[in-house]
Write an enzyme that holds these catalytic residues in place. Structure first.
Site, PDB file in Angstrom:
ATOM      1  N   LYS A 185       0.716  -1.114   0.084  1.00  0.00           N
ATOM      2  CA  LYS A 185       0.063   0.001   0.023  1.00  0.00           C
ATOM      3  C   LYS A 185       0.826   1.305  -0.052  1.00  0.00           C
ATOM      4  O   LYS A 185       1.443   1.583   0.884  1.00  0.00           O
ATOM      5  CB  LYS A 185      -0.914   0.024   1.242  1.00  0.00           C
ATOM      6  N   THR A 215       6.434   7.443  13.422  1.00  0.00           N
ATOM      7  CA  THR A 215       6.594   6.640  14.887  1.00  0.00           C
ATOM      8  C   THR A 215       5.250   6.456  15.403  1.00  0.00           C
ATOM      9  O   THR A 215       4.878   5.501  15.999  1.00  0.00           O
ATOM     10  CB  THR A 215       7.539   7.348  15.753  1.00  0.00           C
ATOM     11  N   GLU A 263      10.454   1.026  10.187  1.00  0.00           N
ATOM     12  CA  GLU A 263      11.338   1.984   9.695  1.00  0.00           C
ATOM     13  C   GLU A 263      10.654   3.349   9.938  1.00  0.00           C
ATOM     14  O   GLU A 263       9.737   3.680   9.259  1.00  0.00           O
ATOM     15  CB  GLU A 263      11.741   1.772   8.505  1.00  0.00           C
ATOM     16  N   CYS A 268      13.441  10.965   6.309  1.00  0.00           N
ATOM     17  CA  CYS A 268      13.484  10.301   7.422  1.00  0.00           C
ATOM     18  C   CYS A 268      14.827  10.759   8.331  1.00  0.00           C
ATOM     19  O   CYS A 268      14.995  10.861   9.473  1.00  0.00           O
ATOM     20  CB  CYS A 268      13.297   8.803   7.457  1.00  0.00           C
TER      21      CYS A 268
END
Ligand code: NDP
Length: 786
Positions: free
Chosen positions: A191, A245, A265, A299
């Site tokens: 997705k 997160t 991750e 990130c």
């Protein structure tokens, strides 16, 4: 004439826009409306949402909203395709992956343009970074498919993998997920992020050109709800997630107690350290790449600049000059440095962080470069006058915003760098390689770049420590995320019979001695003031042990942190200590054997003998479980180093009280972790006897702590504790589900393993699986050459 002189003086680029007509034609060939890619063909979607070009705010296409039925169909296609895919064999799978790499290369420009249209990032990046890395990832993993059987024996694929990815590197994240999963013999349902589905949709068609069998790769587009349905689907064997997160926590909760594999991750707030002896001009270019690459929506962006005080004024003034030269605008223009922010809501988010920083007293500076009139753009911004506790220093902004602090000593630099709940990456700039390597070893992050930043390669693992998640993407470590060790048995459905041995609360019998808890190298009374009886196999009371509680766990965690030097002790030293432990256990073998016989009613000799062997086994491994050196393209070396997870909770199996205890303690401490151990309830006296062995074996205080009491309660306390980095729970499913749910506070790594396995059988009771789980890889990149 004056124009020519002007051009020479300014060295301005002229416009160099890329033609996007072919990409638009492809969208038109679908009438601008997309469905899902399921079982090797398009399936119509019943609902749609719009995909917008962030640079123009204009609609690009209507994207299918994945509903439950779509996810079910995709998972079922992936399930049906699993067996034929595995029967294709390693060479067959390798050819398909190679075919995908070739397809990516053949369609490189189309993919780059689509990505730029959909995400707003400069074409220069999609063309020169994203797409080449995607191709490299498929080539690298084609190789893994070929060598898997010999390189990863005694492992199997997970099965059907549910993969959920974010919008900042849409195609690259797809490659990081899909290539290793397929190479490892799994099938997938992916997705993509709602904002950026186009390159994944184009890739779906490429899978057909590459000859990938139907159902091996399935794509369901949609919003967060579609991701939630996929992550909680009963027929998905593993979930691999990249994103925030916050959503990572939700997925951890959704998958708790389901036996699904999980890798996360997540986000970061990575430090970018510049020491006084750094090559300043290079470091400035590093900062530009570290925080303004992809508009800072990275990130591992170096969003916290830490500069040594003695050079900070010069450095910041040079940086401002450089910022003024950054070209912001049409991402399709090949001379553009910074494109658009992915969405209006993300733009507002960034602005609200800036507003908040100002309210907290920070100074914000940005260039005056005019921004395009339409589209979602944000100036590269520098935030100064901040402290460690400021929101702008702690929260992931995910935009082109750099917060700056200074430091005086290298010790202080490390402290500030580690003052974050994240641990994804760090960049260190110094011409002193000794200093750089020392700092690299002390920063708690999964990827460290020395005199470089944002370097990636398919052969080198990428992933975080702490709240940046667990699991790696890339290389051997990344492949492990998609293989299961055959000896890794899932948690037991029920507690073993021995767990129900009668215990007596607060016994007042003639037994006058209660074995205490073992914390920080000392025997201490339990905080509760209560003790519990331990029964012999015939139900008679043979002793009492302390009833540990939350306070004892907290004390033990503190003691374990205090012993962290154990992790940096030499492997040789740790081996010596483990051998000494084995020797001391051997000296008292008869005593332990009798104790075990008293508890189980059967001869304990074999268990003691095997416990000594296990200590020898892991003592032997101490200096052999080592890292590797990767040689990525372009004059870099990468040291991949297994580091201890940190402070670990070990919920020992109820069965085989001594061997179960040692089977968890030995691998964990062999590789430098410090542990809080919750022993078997029925065999608690064995654990309290064992600390007498610890006391005579040179194990530093705090390395092993032992808390007796009710295992499920104590396990929950450890799972809740945000200063515990990892938790192994050898128990039944209800207990492991609870600890997985409770672990979300700091997203500690958990391992739910079968406690009722035959610990006497070395093929399941010991092995590198335990060592792998006791470590996390740090990849340190270092450039070489002039
Ligand atoms: P999100 O966590 O919001 O979304 C990530 C993906 O999860 C999207 O596909 C999203 O769908 C989906 N999703 C949202 N809610 C749920 C849910 N409840 N259950 C399941 N899936 C859900 O992250 P962003 O897309 O905003 O990406 C930015 C984040 O990703 C940053 O924190 C960044 O640090 C992190 N990231 C981490 C990387 C790493 O390797 N460590 C690499 C790249 C990014 P939808 O798009 O519809 O919301």
């Amino acid at each position: 004439m004056s124009r020519v002189r002007e051009l020479f003086e300014t060295m301005e680029y002229g416009p160099a826009p890329e033609d996007a007509s072919l990409a638009k034609q492809w969208i038109e060939s679908h009438d601008g409306i997309f469905g899902h890619w399921i079982d090797g063909q398009w399936s119509q979607a019943t609902q749609h949402f719009e995909s917008i070009n962030p640079a123009t705010e204009k609609k690009l296409a209507a994207i299918g909203q994945g509903l439950d039925a779509d996810v079910n169909a995709a998972v079922s296609a992936a399930r049906n395709a699993l067996k034929p895919w595995q029967e294709l064999g390693s060479n067959g799978r390798a050819r398909c992956l190679y075919g995908l790499a070739r397809q990516v290369q053949k369609h490189a420009r189309m993919l780059a343009v689509l990505e730029t249209l959909d995400n707003g990032k400069p074409l220069r990046e999609t063309r020169d970074v994203d797409v080449p890395l995607v191709a490299r990832h498929f080539y690298h993993h084609a190789g893994w498919a070929s060598v898997l059987d010999s390189e990863m024996p005694n492992t199997s694929a997970y099965g059907v993998i549910g993969q959920i990815i974010p919008w900042n590197f849409p195609l690259l994240m797809l490659a990081w997920k899909v290539a290793p999963a397929l190479a490892a013999g799994n099938t997938v349902v992916l997705k993509p992020a709602e904002y950026t589905s186009l390159s994944a949709l184009y890739f779906a068609e490429l899978t057909q050109n590459a000859g990938l069998p139907s159902g091996v790769f399935n794509l369901v587009t949609g919003a967060g709800e579609t991701g939630r349905t996929l992550a909680s689907h009963g027929d998905v064997d593993k979930v691999a997630f990249t994103g925030s997160t916050q959503v990572g926590r939700e997925i951890r909760t959704l998958t708790a107690g389901t036996d699904k594999g999980l890798t996360l991750e997540l986000g970061g707030k990575s430090p970018f350290l510049v020491f006084a002896d750094a090559d300043v001009d290079s470091a400035i270019e590093g900062v530009v790449d570290g925080i303004w690459f992809n508009q800072g929506q990275v990130c591992c962006a170096g969003s916290r600049l830490l500069v040594q005080e003695s050079i900070s004024d010069t450095f910041l003034s040079k940086l401002k000059q450089r910022m003024k030269t950054l070209r912001i605008g049409n991402p399709l223009d090949k001379t553009t440095d910074m494109g658009a922010i992915v969405s209006q809501s993300q733009l507002k988010n960034i602005q609200s962080y800036i507003d908040g920083a100002k309210k907290e007293g920070a100074s914000c500076w940005h260039t005056e470069t005019p921004l395009p009139e339409s589209g979602w753009y944000f100036h590269p911004t520098l935030v100064t006058d901040v402290f460690s506790a400021h929101t702008i220093m702690t929260e992931e902004v995910f935009g082109p915003v750099l917060a700056v602090m200074t430091f005086r000593t290298h010790k202080e630099a490390i402290e500030i760098a580690n003052n974050t709940r994240y641990g994804l990456a760090a960049s260190i700039w110094s011409e002193n390689i000794n200093l750089s390597l020392d700092v690299a070893s002390k920063i708690k992050a999964g990827v460290i770049w020395i005199n470089s930043t944002n370097e990636f390669d398919a052969a080198s693992g990428f992933g975080g420590y702490r709240e940046s998640g667990f699991g790696r993407e890339g290389g051997r470590e990344g492949l492990w995320a998609y293989r299961k060790s055959l000896s890794d048995l899932p948690p037991d459905d029920q507690p073993p019979a021995s767990a129900v041995a009668p215990v007596v609360a607060n016994p007042t019998s003639a037994l006058d001695k209660t074995s205490k808890l073992y914390i920080g190298g000392r025997q201490v009374r339990p905080d509760s003031g209560y003790s519990r009886g331990v029964a012999a196999y015939d139900g008679s009371l043979i002793g009492t042990v302390g009833e540990g509680n939350r306070k004892d766990i907290r004390n033990a965690v503190e003691a374990a942190h205090g012993a962290s030097k154990w992790g940096s002790a030499s492997a040789h030293h740790r081996a010596q200590v483990l051998y000494f432990l084995a020797e001391n256990l051997e000296i008292r073998a008869d005593e332990f054997s009798q104790r075990l016989e008293m508890i189980t009613g059967t001869d304990g000799d074999l268990q003691v003998k095997e416990s000594i062997n296990r200590l020898f086994f892991y003592a032997g491994w101490c200096d052999k479980y080592e890292g590797t050196v990767h040689q990525p393209p372009l004059g870099r070396v990468v040291f991949a180093v297994p580091e201890p997870v940190g402070v670990m909770g070990l919920i020992c199996p109820e069965r085989d009280a001594l061997l179960g205890l040692i089977s968890l303690i030995a691998p964990a401490i062999a590789l430098g972790n410090t542990v809080i151990t919750i022993p078997s309830e029925s065999g608690a006296l064995v654990a309290t006897d064992f600390y007498q062995i610890l006391e005579t074996s040179d194990i530093p205080a705090g390395v092993v702590n032992i808390i007796t009491g009710a295992r499920p309660n104590l396990a929950s306390e450890i799972a809740r504790h945000n200063d515990v980095d990892g938790l192994w729970c050898a128990g039944h499913r209800a207990m492991t589900a609870e600890i997985e749910r409770l672990s979300v506070g700091n997203l500690k790594q958990t391992w739910a393993l079968s406690g009722d396995r035959n610990w006497l059988d070395a093929s399941v009771g010991q092995g590198t699986e335990f060592l792998r789980r006791a470590t996390q890889f740090k990849n340190v990149w270092a450039p070489y050459g002039e």
